[in-house]
Design a protein around this motif. Structure first.
Motif, PDB file in Angstrom:
ATOM      1  N   ALA A 137      33.066  40.902  47.510  1.00 57.05           N
ATOM      2  CA  ALA A 137      33.785  40.343  46.364  1.00 57.05           C
ATOM      3  C   ALA A 137      33.377  41.053  45.078  1.00 57.05           C
ATOM      4  O   ALA A 137      34.223  41.320  44.207  1.00 57.05           O
ATOM      5  CB  ALA A 137      33.501  38.842  46.255  1.00 57.05           C
ATOM      6  N   ARG A 138      32.102  41.379  44.946  1.00 51.86           N
ATOM      7  CA  ARG A 138      31.607  42.099  43.765  1.00 51.86           C
ATOM      8  C   ARG A 138      32.265  43.475  43.663  1.00 51.86           C
ATOM      9  O   ARG A 138      32.654  43.906  42.569  1.00 51.86           O
ATOM     10  CB  ARG A 138      30.086  42.229  43.872  1.00 51.86           C
ATOM     11  N   VAL A 157      38.148  36.574  49.351  1.00 52.12           N
ATOM     12  CA  VAL A 157      36.801  36.590  49.932  1.00 52.12           C
ATOM     13  C   VAL A 157      35.994  35.387  49.480  1.00 52.12           C
ATOM     14  O   VAL A 157      35.385  34.689  50.301  1.00 52.12           O
ATOM     15  CB  VAL A 157      36.069  37.892  49.561  1.00 52.12           C
ATOM     16  N   VAL A 158      35.974  35.106  48.179  1.00 46.89           N
ATOM     17  CA  VAL A 158      35.106  34.026  47.691  1.00 46.89           C
ATOM     18  C   VAL A 158      35.602  32.660  48.133  1.00 46.89           C
ATOM     19  O   VAL A 158      34.790  31.766  48.398  1.00 46.89           O
ATOM     20  CB  VAL A 158      34.933  34.076  46.155  1.00 46.89           C
ATOM     21  N   GLU A 167      27.013  33.457  41.381  1.00 42.21           N
ATOM     22  CA  GLU A 167      27.883  34.610  41.129  1.00 42.21           C
ATOM     23  C   GLU A 167      29.208  34.463  41.866  1.00 42.21           C
ATOM     24  O   GLU A 167      30.256  34.847  41.350  1.00 42.21           O
ATOM     25  CB  GLU A 167      27.195  35.908  41.551  1.00 42.21           C
ATOM     26  N   VAL A 168      29.159  33.914  43.072  1.00 40.21           N
ATOM     27  CA  VAL A 168      30.396  33.727  43.836  1.00 40.21           C
ATOM     28  C   VAL A 168      31.340  32.798  43.073  1.00 40.21           C
ATOM     29  O   VAL A 168      32.553  33.057  42.980  1.00 40.21           O
ATOM     30  CB  VAL A 168      30.085  33.173  45.240  1.00 40.21           C
ATOM     31  N   ALA A 219      35.075  33.650  41.309  1.00 42.94           N
ATOM     32  CA  ALA A 219      36.269  32.824  41.502  1.00 42.94           C
ATOM     33  C   ALA A 219      36.852  32.386  40.166  1.00 42.94           C
ATOM     34  O   ALA A 219      38.071  32.458  39.945  1.00 42.94           O
ATOM     35  CB  ALA A 219      35.920  31.601  42.356  1.00 42.94           C
ATOM     36  N   ILE A 220      35.996  31.954  39.253  1.00 43.83           N
ATOM     37  CA  ILE A 220      36.466  31.494  37.936  1.00 43.83           C
ATOM     38  C   ILE A 220      37.166  32.634  37.203  1.00 43.83           C
ATOM     39  O   ILE A 220      38.239  32.440  36.615  1.00 43.83           O
ATOM     40  CB  ILE A 220      35.278  30.954  37.105  1.00 43.83           C
TER      41      ILE A 220
END
Length: 474
Positions: free
Chosen positions: A227-228, A242-243, A362-363, A367-368
């Motif tokens: 995701a990063r 992904v998240v 961080e995940v 998403a945010i």
């Protein structure tokens, strides 16, 4: 077996001291020694553990790529008047900067070389491993190769790629996928991300999603890394997919009032850094040999109050925030120590000797950011819901939550503030500023404010890499 362990550790030590032209040496002697090392399952385990030890070195994640250089470049500390002031102000040509940047480059590629040796040895000698061990070892090695390359790209490559399509066919770092004496040259951003995504996808296929080990890069940590990587490219739909798959399986272990400063239950992956106290000790001393230490890891009072939305009287959003309570130590009104990673020598608990690499928070922040951005992933209601959930988990009072009618601008400002609070001493804030292409970001009180650009955000390649032809384009 002891001979094998000692041999592999000696490889790690010797490769660190190699010249750039020698770090991919694959002589017949090295081939023979490798066959001896990998003749048993224990040899493969020792090799993988040696790679993790290498990652915890002070020249990379044990210091420079976590609480030290990256935090100076994000202006997380007030080192005005200290010997690190020039480095903090992006003077990449002074001798300390040159040696530090070169050591990051060399040590990351040395680690990549060891990973490639392990992967190729699995193809040759992996028959000694049972299926579960083979899959776990290969999955972790592929994921770590992606991690090391990605951080090299984040340092030596450009940011704000989402809004700069003209960069995609320009060259960036070499992506080294084999343990060979052939020179791996630069690839385009487009090709490099293809190679990154391939390594990550293969790693996920090998790793068992049911196995959770914080000290190794397990399946759910690799999803967070994926995701990063997607977010760095501006692939928000892919990052969000992904998240949202990951959140239901990681939504636990949140810090409570009894948690230590590291919030270890929230880590998806961390490195054990056994020498962390030695690396950090002098950075917490107010005086060294009777002289004031201007390189101490302090923040100005105004900076801390701004991060946590506090007033001069100490009232505000941060009053109940567990990060404010546990990760800062008041010295004076204008001087605060950042103590998230400070070792308690009286307690001396092994659980303190760690560097967070990937975390649940961080995940959520990914998403945010995806939900608040313009485009197909936008869902402002969901962004606010997730943001307030994160505030709740940090024990922030509801009076400081974002209103259901909050604006996109309010949420984006809140994301920035959460990154500033969440990743203190973890080396992620500089990457956030760079990815967003922020021309300005918060500084310590009294520090000069100037516009950020590629000259400041992009680290220069070591000169020797031009001489040997690995770098042809800046």
């Amino acid at each position: 077996m002891k001979k094998h362990i000692i041999y592999f550790i000696s490889i790690l030590i010797s490769t660190i001291s190699l010249s750039c032209e020698d770090w991919l040496d694959v002589s017949p002697k090295a081939e023979v020694e490798a066959s001896e090392l990998f003749e048993t399952e224990q040899g493969f385990e020792d090799a993988l553990n040696g790679i993790y030890i290498g990652l915890s070195d002070s020249r990379t994640y044990g210091q420079n790529l976590s609480w030290y250089l990256l935090e100076f470049w994000a202006h997380q500390y007030d080192v005005s008047g200290g010997t690190l002031e020039e480095l903090q102000n992006y003077d990449y040509q002074n001798s300390y900067s040159v040696s530090s940047i070169s050591s990051i480059w060399l040590n990351q590629y040395n680690t990549i070389s060891e990973i490639n040796l392990l992967l190729e040895s699995m193809d040759k000698y992996g028959g000694v491993l049972d299926t579960a061990v083979y899959n776990a070892t290969k999955g972790e090695a592929l994921a770590l190769r992606a991690l090391c390359h990605f951080d090299l790209l984040r340092l030596f490559g450009h940011g704000n790629l989402e809004n700069r399509p003209e960069l995609w066919e320009r060259k960036t770092i070499p992506y080294v996928s084999s343990h060979s004496n052939e020179i791996a040259v630069q690839e385009s951003y487009s090709k490099t991300f293809q190679l990154l995504e391939k390594d990550i996808e293969e790693a996920l296929n090998y790793l068992n999603a049911e196995i959770i080990v914080q000290t190794h890069i397990c399946h759910r940590a690799v999803l967070a890394l994926q995701a990063r990587v997607f977010l760095w490219q501006g692939k928000k739909a892919e990052a969000l997919e992904v998240v949202e798959k990951l959140l239901p399986v990681i939504n636990g272990g949140w810090a409570d009032d009894a948690a230590g400063a590291l919030f270890t239950g929230e880590h998806l992956f961390h490195l054990n850094v056994t020498k962390l106290f030695d690396y950090m000790e002098l950075s917490y001393e107010s005086h060294i040999n009777g002289t004031v230490n201007y390189n101490q890891l302090v923040q100005t009072g105004d900076f801390v109050r701004d991060i946590y939305n506090m007033d001069e009287a100490g009232e505000g959003e941060g009053l109940s925030d567990r990060r404010y309570v546990k990760q800062h130590t008041f010295v004076t009104d204008e001087e605060w120590l950042t103590t998230k990673l400070q070792i308690d020598v009286d307690n001396d608990s092994p659980s303190e000797y760690m560097i967070p690499m990937l975390k649940i928070a961080e995940v959520y922040l990914i998403a945010i950011e995806c939900y608040v951005s313009n485009g197909e992933t936008q869902d402002l209601t969901k962004a606010i819901e997730y943001l307030n959930f994160l505030k709740e988990k940090r024990n922030i009072m509801p009076a400081y939550y974002i209103s259901e009618t909050g604006t996109q601008e309010e949420v984006e400002t809140a994301i920035l503030n959460e990154y500033r609070k969440e990743f203190i001493q973890e080396g992620q804030l500089f990457y956030f500023y760079k990815r967003k292409g922020l021309p300005y970001f918060p500084r310590q009180a009294g520090q000069p404010v100037y516009e950020m650009d590629d000259v400041k955000y992009v680290l220069p390649y070591p000169d020797i890499e031009f001489e040997f032809g690995r770098i042809q384009e800046i």
